[in-house]
Design a protein around this motif. Structure first.
Motif, short mmCIF file in Angstrom:
data_model
loop_
_atom_site.label_atom_id
_atom_site.label_comp_id
_atom_site.label_asym_id
_atom_site.label_seq_id
_atom_site.Cartn_x
_atom_site.Cartn_y
_atom_site.Cartn_z
N ARG A 22 1.20 -1.32 0.07
CA ARG A 22 -0.51 -0.22 0.00
C ARG A 22 0.70 0.87 0.05
NH1 ARG A 22 -4.06 -1.04 4.59
NH2 ARG A 22 -5.67 -1.23 3.17
N VAL A 23 2.18 1.46 1.33
CA VAL A 23 2.67 2.51 0.89
C VAL A 23 3.11 2.93 0.02
CG1 VAL A 23 1.97 2.98 3.37
CG2 VAL A 23 3.97 1.76 2.50
N GLY A 24 4.16 1.45 -0.63
CA GLY A 24 4.96 1.72 -1.92
C GLY A 24 4.20 1.80 -3.15
N ASP A 25 3.16 1.87 -3.62
CA ASP A 25 1.69 2.00 -5.17
C ASP A 25 2.37 3.05 -4.81
OD1 ASP A 25 -0.99 3.44 -5.06
OD2 ASP A 25 -0.27 1.40 -6.34
N LYS A 26 2.99 3.02 -5.84
CA LYS A 26 2.99 3.89 -7.00
C LYS A 26 2.00 5.81 -6.87
CE LYS A 26 0.61 4.59 -12.20
NZ LYS A 26 1.04 4.51 -13.37
N TRP A 27 0.92 5.60 -6.53
CA TRP A 27 -0.24 6.74 -6.23
C TRP A 27 0.08 7.16 -4.47
CZ3 TRP A 27 -1.11 8.44 -10.95
CH2 TRP A 27 -1.51 7.60 -11.83
N THR A 28 0.53 6.01 -4.32
CA THR A 28 0.34 6.81 -2.68
C THR A 28 1.50 7.38 -2.65
OG1 THR A 28 -0.48 4.60 -1.58
CG2 THR A 28 0.91 5.47 -0.33
N VAL A 29 2.85 7.01 -3.28
CA VAL A 29 3.64 7.91 -2.94
C VAL A 29 3.79 8.95 -3.57
CG1 VAL A 29 5.87 8.19 -4.25
CG2 VAL A 29 5.53 5.45 -3.04
N LEU A 30 2.84 9.27 -4.74
CA LEU A 30 2.65 10.00 -5.49
C LEU A 30 1.86 11.81 -4.93
CD1 LEU A 30 3.17 9.65 -8.82
CD2 LEU A 30 4.63 10.17 -8.09
N LEU A 89 2.03 10.72 11.29
CA LEU A 89 2.04 9.55 10.90
C LEU A 89 2.38 9.42 9.71
CD1 LEU A 89 2.41 6.21 11.31
CD2 LEU A 89 -0.05 5.80 10.96
N GLY A 90 1.64 10.25 8.91
CA GLY A 90 1.86 10.55 7.20
C GLY A 90 3.43 11.37 7.21
N ARG A 91 3.43 12.31 7.82
CA ARG A 91 4.93 12.95 7.48
C ARG A 91 5.83 11.90 7.12
NH1 ARG A 91 1.35 17.03 8.92
NH2 ARG A 91 1.66 16.65 11.43
N SER A 92 5.44 11.03 8.94
CA SER A 92 6.69 10.04 8.72
C SER A 92 7.28 9.72 7.53
CB SER A 92 7.14 9.40 10.17
OG SER A 92 5.83 8.37 10.20
N VAL A 97 9.26 8.20 1.66
CA VAL A 97 9.25 8.73 -0.06
C VAL A 97 10.12 9.67 -0.59
CG1 VAL A 97 7.23 9.41 -0.94
CG2 VAL A 97 7.16 7.59 0.68
N MET A 98 10.74 10.74 0.47
CA MET A 98 11.45 11.94 -0.79
C MET A 98 12.62 11.44 -0.82
SD MET A 98 9.10 13.90 -0.84
CE MET A 98 10.32 15.37 -1.42
N ALA A 99 13.66 10.30 0.07
CA ALA A 99 14.22 10.06 0.11
C ALA A 99 14.67 9.11 -1.16
CB ALA A 99 14.85 9.02 1.04
N LEU A 100 13.95 8.28 -1.53
CA LEU A 100 13.82 7.11 -2.52
C LEU A 100 12.77 8.26 -4.34
CD1 LEU A 100 12.97 4.56 -3.86
CD2 LEU A 100 10.64 4.60 -3.20
N THR A 101 12.62 9.44 -3.62
CA THR A 101 12.37 9.97 -5.32
C THR A 101 13.42 10.51 -5.49
OG1 THR A 101 9.87 10.34 -3.90
CG2 THR A 101 10.43 12.31 -5.54
N GLU A 102 14.47 11.25 -4.56
CA GLU A 102 15.75 11.97 -5.06
C GLU A 102 16.16 10.99 -5.41
OE1 GLU A 102 17.50 14.02 -1.24
OE2 GLU A 102 14.69 15.18 -1.19
N TRP A 103 16.48 9.59 -5.20
CA TRP A 103 17.34 8.53 -5.36
C TRP A 103 16.99 7.87 -7.19
CZ3 TRP A 103 16.17 4.05 -7.85
CH2 TRP A 103 17.32 3.01 -7.90
N THR A 104 15.50 7.95 -7.13
CA THR A 104 15.27 8.29 -8.00
C THR A 104 15.27 9.40 -9.21
OG1 THR A 104 13.54 6.44 -7.59
CG2 THR A 104 12.92 7.73 -9.93
#
Length: 126
Positions: A22-30, A89-92, A97-104
């Motif tokens: 769920r949290v790794g889903d592309k829509w959730t991440v975006l 919880l969402g901010r945590s 998510v932001m680290a993964l986005t930056e890595w991408t």
């Protein structure tokens, strides 16, 4: 203690697997990325998260609200205005998510080059 023959048959593994899906889903991440800096209205989110359908945005926001990662605030106006914001919880969740986005973004050119090289090698082998 006997190990289960299937690692995902363990209830803890199933719960982790479900939540990661769920949290790794592309829509959730975006969506989390879009809400990371400020709350947004539904149509703002829809514009920010390009390509998402209204139905998928609604479904994902409901799931995030159910899990306690997003709050939905209805303002008593005509027509009603609804804002979505990340909870603590969402901010945590936004941190990885932001680290993964930056890595991408940092690695996308190399990944594209690797794909092209692989595809070229596969064509040569055929």
């Amino acid at each position: 203690m006997t190990e289960s023959p299937h690692p995902h048959s363990n209830p803890d593994c199933r719960a982790v697997s479900e939540l990661l899906s769920r949290v790794g889903d592309k829509w959730t991440v975006l969506i989390v990325k879009a809400l990371e800096t400020q709350s947004r209205r539904f149509n703002e989110l829809k514009r920010e998260v390009g390509g998402i359908s209204q139905q998928m945005l609604t479904r994902t926001l409901r799931m995030l609200e159910r899990d306690g990662m997003v709050t939905r605030t209805v303002h008593p106006t005509v027509p009603p205005q609804v804002d979505y914001a990340l909870t603590d919880l969402g901010r945590s969740l936004a941190v990885p998510v932001m680290a993964l986005t930056e890595w991408t973004f940092a690695n996308l050119p190399e990944i594209h080059a690797n794909r092209a090289a692989y595809d070229g090698a596969m064509e040569d082998a055929a």
